[in-house]
Design a protein around this motif. Sequence first.
Motif, PDB file in Angstrom:
ATOM      1  N   VAL A 208     109.651  28.666 -30.483  1.00 16.51           N
ATOM      2  CA  VAL A 208     110.726  26.957 -29.809  1.00 16.51           C
ATOM      3  C   VAL A 208     111.333  27.761 -31.884  1.00 16.51           C
ATOM      4  O   VAL A 208     112.604  27.907 -31.643  1.00 16.51           O
ATOM      5  N   ALA A 209     110.459  27.989 -32.528  1.00 19.06           N
ATOM      6  CA  ALA A 209     110.747  27.944 -33.834  1.00 19.06           C
ATOM      7  C   ALA A 209     111.289  29.477 -34.306  1.00 19.06           C
ATOM      8  O   ALA A 209     112.902  28.599 -34.452  1.00 19.06           O
ATOM      9  N   THR A 210     111.450  30.427 -34.105  1.00 16.81           N
ATOM     10  CA  THR A 210     112.256  30.812 -34.056  1.00 16.81           C
ATOM     11  C   THR A 210     113.607  31.398 -33.277  1.00 16.81           C
ATOM     12  O   THR A 210     114.392  32.049 -33.684  1.00 16.81           O
ATOM     13  N   THR A 211     113.498  31.333 -32.021  1.00 15.33           N
ATOM     14  CA  THR A 211     114.556  30.553 -30.986  1.00 15.33           C
ATOM     15  C   THR A 211     115.344  29.838 -31.970  1.00 15.33           C
ATOM     16  O   THR A 211     117.188  30.116 -32.539  1.00 15.33           O
ATOM     17  N   LYS A 212     115.264  29.111 -32.316  1.00 14.14           N
ATOM     18  CA  LYS A 212     116.332  27.893 -33.440  1.00 14.14           C
ATOM     19  C   LYS A 212     116.818  28.380 -34.561  1.00 14.14           C
ATOM     20  O   LYS A 212     118.568  28.419 -34.260  1.00 14.14           O
ATOM     21  N   VAL A 213     115.886  29.084 -35.270  1.00 11.84           N
ATOM     22  CA  VAL A 213     116.277  29.472 -36.590  1.00 11.84           C
ATOM     23  C   VAL A 213     118.343  30.833 -36.578  1.00 11.84           C
ATOM     24  O   VAL A 213     118.819  31.082 -36.515  1.00 11.84           O
ATOM     25  N   GLU A 214     117.162  31.889 -35.094  1.00  5.17           N
ATOM     26  CA  GLU A 214     118.188  32.640 -34.898  1.00  5.17           C
ATOM     27  C   GLU A 214     119.438  32.406 -34.391  1.00  5.17           C
ATOM     28  O   GLU A 214     120.848  32.572 -34.176  1.00  5.17           O
ATOM     29  N   GLN A 215     119.782  31.016 -33.827  1.00  9.19           N
ATOM     30  CA  GLN A 215     120.396  30.526 -33.101  1.00  9.19           C
ATOM     31  C   GLN A 215     121.186  30.481 -34.480  1.00  9.19           C
ATOM     32  O   GLN A 215     122.874  29.685 -34.096  1.00  9.19           O
ATOM     33  N   VAL A 216     121.038  29.177 -34.911  1.00  6.28           N
ATOM     34  CA  VAL A 216     121.698  28.610 -36.160  1.00  6.28           C
ATOM     35  C   VAL A 216     122.383  29.658 -36.942  1.00  6.28           C
ATOM     36  O   VAL A 216     123.192  28.953 -37.109  1.00  6.28           O
TER      37      VAL A 216
ATOM     38  N   LYS B 175     129.307  33.268 -37.126  1.00  4.90           N
ATOM     39  CA  LYS B 175     130.172  33.544 -35.068  1.00  4.90           C
ATOM     40  C   LYS B 175     131.051  32.549 -36.307  1.00  4.90           C
ATOM     41  O   LYS B 175     132.264  32.977 -36.205  1.00  4.90           O
ATOM     42  N   HIS B 176     131.021  31.883 -37.036  1.00  4.35           N
ATOM     43  CA  HIS B 176     131.586  30.225 -37.790  1.00  4.35           C
ATOM     44  C   HIS B 176     132.126  31.348 -38.956  1.00  4.35           C
ATOM     45  O   HIS B 176     133.121  30.434 -39.680  1.00  4.35           O
ATOM     46  N   GLN B 177     131.892  31.762 -39.525  1.00  5.53           N
ATOM     47  CA  GLN B 177     132.227  32.209 -40.740  1.00  5.53           C
ATOM     48  C   GLN B 177     131.350  31.947 -41.726  1.00  5.53           C
ATOM     49  O   GLN B 177     132.232  31.459 -42.871  1.00  5.53           O
ATOM     50  N   HIS B 178     130.548  30.895 -41.487  1.00  3.77           N
ATOM     51  CA  HIS B 178     129.536  29.959 -42.539  1.00  3.77           C
ATOM     52  C   HIS B 178     128.558  30.293 -42.570  1.00  3.77           C
ATOM     53  O   HIS B 178     127.278  31.125 -42.446  1.00  3.77           O
ATOM     54  N   PRO B 179     127.806  30.291 -44.603  1.00  4.86           N
ATOM     55  CA  PRO B 179     126.347  31.464 -45.077  1.00  4.86           C
ATOM     56  C   PRO B 179     125.845  29.813 -45.150  1.00  4.86           C
ATOM     57  O   PRO B 179     124.558  30.424 -45.380  1.00  4.86           O
ATOM     58  N   LEU B 180     125.430  29.043 -43.481  1.00  8.83           N
ATOM     59  CA  LEU B 180     125.049  28.599 -43.432  1.00  8.83           C
ATOM     60  C   LEU B 180     123.085  28.911 -43.597  1.00  8.83           C
ATOM     61  O   LEU B 180     123.011  29.729 -42.331  1.00  8.83           O
ATOM     62  N   GLN B 181     121.758  28.576 -43.774  1.00  9.45           N
ATOM     63  CA  GLN B 181     121.231  29.262 -43.722  1.00  9.45           C
ATOM     64  C   GLN B 181     119.807  28.385 -43.238  1.00  9.45           C
ATOM     65  O   GLN B 181     119.630  27.294 -43.178  1.00  9.45           O
TER      66      GLN B 181
END
Length: 98
Positions: free
Chosen positions: A72-80, A86-92
């Motif tokens: 679940v954690a892996t999926t959440k990280v990939e989704q974020v 997609k929205h061109q932000h460098p959020l990690q």
Amino acid sequence: MREGTLLEAKKAKLKPPPLFKVILLNDDYTPMEFVVIVLQRFFAMTREKATQIMLKVHREGMGICGIYPKDVATTKVEQVRGYARKHQHPLQCVMEET
């Protein structure tokens, strides 16, 4: 009857799978409002809770979004990460074992 006792003993020895913290990291470019939207969308937070976590990320450099089993954690990280790209932000977004 004796077999049932052995099965119970084996069951008790199983330890739960490790849990992982999903963490957002601060950067100087991602808008605060976008971080709030991410927290609401992917972590089912209220706007108030999402704003609190966003401010923690902003002030302290990181904030925990939730604690989940590894898949679940892996999926959440990939989704974020995907949503941010997609929205061109460098959020990690990262995960680490608890």
